[in-house]
Design a protein around this motif. Structure first.
Motif, mmCIF file in Angstrom:
data_model
loop_
_atom_site.group_PDB
_atom_site.id
_atom_site.type_symbol
_atom_site.label_atom_id
_atom_site.label_comp_id
_atom_site.label_asym_id
_atom_site.label_seq_id
_atom_site.Cartn_x
_atom_site.Cartn_y
_atom_site.Cartn_z
ATOM 1 N N ILE A 84 4.251 4.590 -8.930
ATOM 2 C CA ILE A 84 2.879 3.999 -9.053
ATOM 3 C C ILE A 84 2.036 4.466 -7.798
ATOM 4 O O ILE A 84 0.774 4.881 -7.741
ATOM 5 N N LEU A 85 2.911 4.540 -6.431
ATOM 6 C CA LEU A 85 2.075 4.597 -5.246
ATOM 7 C C LEU A 85 1.788 6.308 -4.986
ATOM 8 O O LEU A 85 1.236 6.733 -4.200
ATOM 9 N N GLY A 86 2.498 7.100 -6.026
ATOM 10 C CA GLY A 86 2.105 8.357 -5.931
ATOM 11 C C GLY A 86 0.949 8.764 -6.395
ATOM 12 O O GLY A 86 0.555 9.876 -6.169
ATOM 13 N N ARG A 87 0.107 7.571 -7.140
ATOM 14 C CA ARG A 87 -0.922 8.156 -7.745
ATOM 15 C C ARG A 87 -1.906 7.124 -7.271
ATOM 16 O O ARG A 87 -3.061 7.384 -7.627
ATOM 17 N N SER A 88 -1.588 5.914 -6.970
ATOM 18 C CA SER A 88 -2.305 5.077 -6.618
ATOM 19 C C SER A 88 -2.338 4.499 -5.256
ATOM 20 O O SER A 88 -1.294 4.599 -4.658
ATOM 21 N N LEU A 106 15.738 -2.474 -15.756
ATOM 22 C CA LEU A 106 14.541 -1.880 -15.945
ATOM 23 C C LEU A 106 13.540 -2.357 -14.942
ATOM 24 O O LEU A 106 13.503 -3.509 -14.307
ATOM 25 N N ALA A 107 12.353 -1.517 -15.098
ATOM 26 C CA ALA A 107 10.960 -1.753 -14.373
ATOM 27 C C ALA A 107 9.985 -0.930 -14.954
ATOM 28 O O ALA A 107 10.117 0.257 -15.287
ATOM 29 N N ALA A 108 9.063 -1.657 -15.306
ATOM 30 C CA ALA A 108 7.854 -0.824 -15.947
ATOM 31 C C ALA A 108 6.629 -0.619 -15.091
ATOM 32 O O ALA A 108 6.426 -1.461 -14.060
ATOM 33 N N ASP A 109 6.059 0.601 -15.012
ATOM 34 C CA ASP A 109 4.640 1.117 -14.810
ATOM 35 C C ASP A 109 3.830 0.705 -15.781
ATOM 36 O O ASP A 109 3.614 1.407 -16.784
ATOM 37 N N ALA A 110 2.971 -0.335 -15.698
ATOM 38 C CA ALA A 110 2.258 -0.654 -16.473
ATOM 39 C C ALA A 110 0.801 -1.292 -16.375
ATOM 40 O O ALA A 110 0.382 -1.441 -15.163
ATOM 41 N N PRO A 115 -7.392 2.069 -11.780
ATOM 42 C CA PRO A 115 -7.726 3.415 -10.953
ATOM 43 C C PRO A 115 -7.166 3.226 -9.604
ATOM 44 O O PRO A 115 -6.436 4.158 -8.676
ATOM 45 N N THR A 116 -7.312 2.029 -8.671
ATOM 46 C CA THR A 116 -6.835 1.912 -7.470
ATOM 47 C C THR A 116 -5.747 0.940 -7.392
ATOM 48 O O THR A 116 -5.173 0.757 -6.160
ATOM 49 N N VAL A 117 -5.090 0.273 -8.337
ATOM 50 C CA VAL A 117 -4.149 -0.693 -8.271
ATOM 51 C C VAL A 117 -3.340 -0.382 -9.565
ATOM 52 O O VAL A 117 -3.494 -0.469 -10.608
ATOM 53 N N GLY A 118 -1.714 -0.098 -9.229
ATOM 54 C CA GLY A 118 -0.855 0.055 -10.489
ATOM 55 C C GLY A 118 -0.002 -1.170 -10.342
ATOM 56 O O GLY A 118 0.147 -2.036 -9.130
ATOM 57 N N THR A 125 0.983 -1.202 -0.068
ATOM 58 C CA THR A 125 -0.029 -0.027 0.040
ATOM 59 C C THR A 125 0.840 1.274 -0.058
ATOM 60 O O THR A 125 2.023 1.391 0.405
ATOM 61 N N ALA A 126 0.261 2.477 -0.436
ATOM 62 C CA ALA A 126 1.062 3.672 -0.257
ATOM 63 C C ALA A 126 1.176 4.102 1.019
ATOM 64 O O ALA A 126 1.876 5.104 1.213
ATOM 65 N N THR A 127 0.313 3.646 2.219
ATOM 66 C CA THR A 127 0.516 4.238 3.364
ATOM 67 C C THR A 127 0.801 2.932 4.324
ATOM 68 O O THR A 127 0.586 1.905 4.141
ATOM 69 N N GLY A 128 1.252 3.361 5.704
ATOM 70 C CA GLY A 128 1.497 2.176 6.618
ATOM 71 C C GLY A 128 2.540 1.829 6.644
ATOM 72 O O GLY A 128 3.100 0.864 7.361
#
Length: 270
Positions: free
Chosen positions: A217-221, A177-181, A185-188, A108-111
């Motif tokens: 990813i976690l900056g927006r999801s 490399l690593a992709a943001d793919a 809306p709630t899971v990157g 998660t983005a928090t915790g």
């Protein structure tokens, strides 16, 4: 069978299950979702390289729902979900064969501690620093993928990837490399993770690329996730160190005429 037409409906029906919400892709791009009782099925075309049906619920309720969904979307769609659920589905459905197990990992983005991308570190501290690739770097990225991860669904020359994180070594070689793919809306999704076995592996280059991609990813999801082969313990260990928890999934397909899954089941599972 009742079709879910809003993501909020799907979130309620699945108890906010990240796997099904990712598969739904915001119910855009041809993705559709249905429920029957406590069973839910989400069909999504060309999702991470395959036509997929994410499933959840009691097997007795899921079996008839899955048959109805496959009749609508076609046999190219592969059911996937929690490993024990897929094992029971295949045992009770003559038309399905198991393809293998794999891992779904998420955080998660928090915790949890913030991911350190190293962007603020001094140039002489020796740590690899990742950057977002520019368009003129994508051919080099494609070459790295083709040489060292040819089965990757994420590829610089195919659709689905939002952005690529990369690391260069001291002489300027692209080494990881690593992709943001395939973002929902709630899971990157983190995908396409690869490192050069000579110049990048064992030096923290893949970890640096993953940290930057995950931070993006976690900056927006609220959640970031990835899929990983069950046998790839070094990768699973890396992702655990980055704060991701492991969940075992499995996939199935319409039974072939031969009835044999073949030696490539682990590769075909995802």
């Amino acid at each position: 069978m009742f079709e879910l037409i809003a993501e909020e409906q799907l979130r309620t029906a699945t108890d906010d299950d990240a796997v099904l919400l990712w598969a739904a892709q915001g119910l855009t791009g041809g993705a559709r979702a249905w429920t029957s009782g406590r069973a839910v099925a989400v069909a999504s075309p060309a999702l991470s390289g395959r036509d997929r049906i994410a499933v959840r619920g009691p097997v007795a309720e899921l079996l008839p729902l899955l048959d109805e969904v496959i009749a609508l979307v076609g046999p190219s769609y592969r059911p996937f979900g929690d490993a024990d659920l897929l094992a029971e589905l295949c045992a009770r459905h003559d038309g399905l064969e198991a393809l293998g197990r794999f891992g779904w990992m998420q955080r998660t983005a928090t915790g949890l501690p913030t991911l350190d991308t190293g962007s603020g570190s001094g140039s002489g501290d020796g740590r690899p620093v990742a950057h977002w690739l520019a368009p003129d770097e994508l051919d080099e990225a494609a070459d790295l993928i083709d040489r060292h991860f040819p089965t990757s669904h994420a590829h610089p020359h195919r659709p689905g990837v939002r952005a690529w994180a990369g690391v260069r070594d001291g002489v300027g070689r692209l080494t990881a490399l690593a992709a943001d793919a395939w973002p929902a809306p709630t899971v990157g999704l983190l995908a396409g993770v690869v490192s050069d076995p000579v110049h990048g592996r064992g030096r923290g280059h893949a970890a640096a690329a993953c940290r930057l991609a995950l931070a993006g990813i976690l900056g927006r999801s609220p959640r970031a996730a990835l899929m990983v082969d069950a046998w790839n313990e070094p990768a699973i260990g890396l992702y655990r160190r980055l704060g991701l928890d492991h969940r075992q999934l499995a996939a199935a397909a319409q039974r072939r005429a031969t009835g044999a899954a073949g030696a490539d089941a682990a590769v075909r599972s995802r």
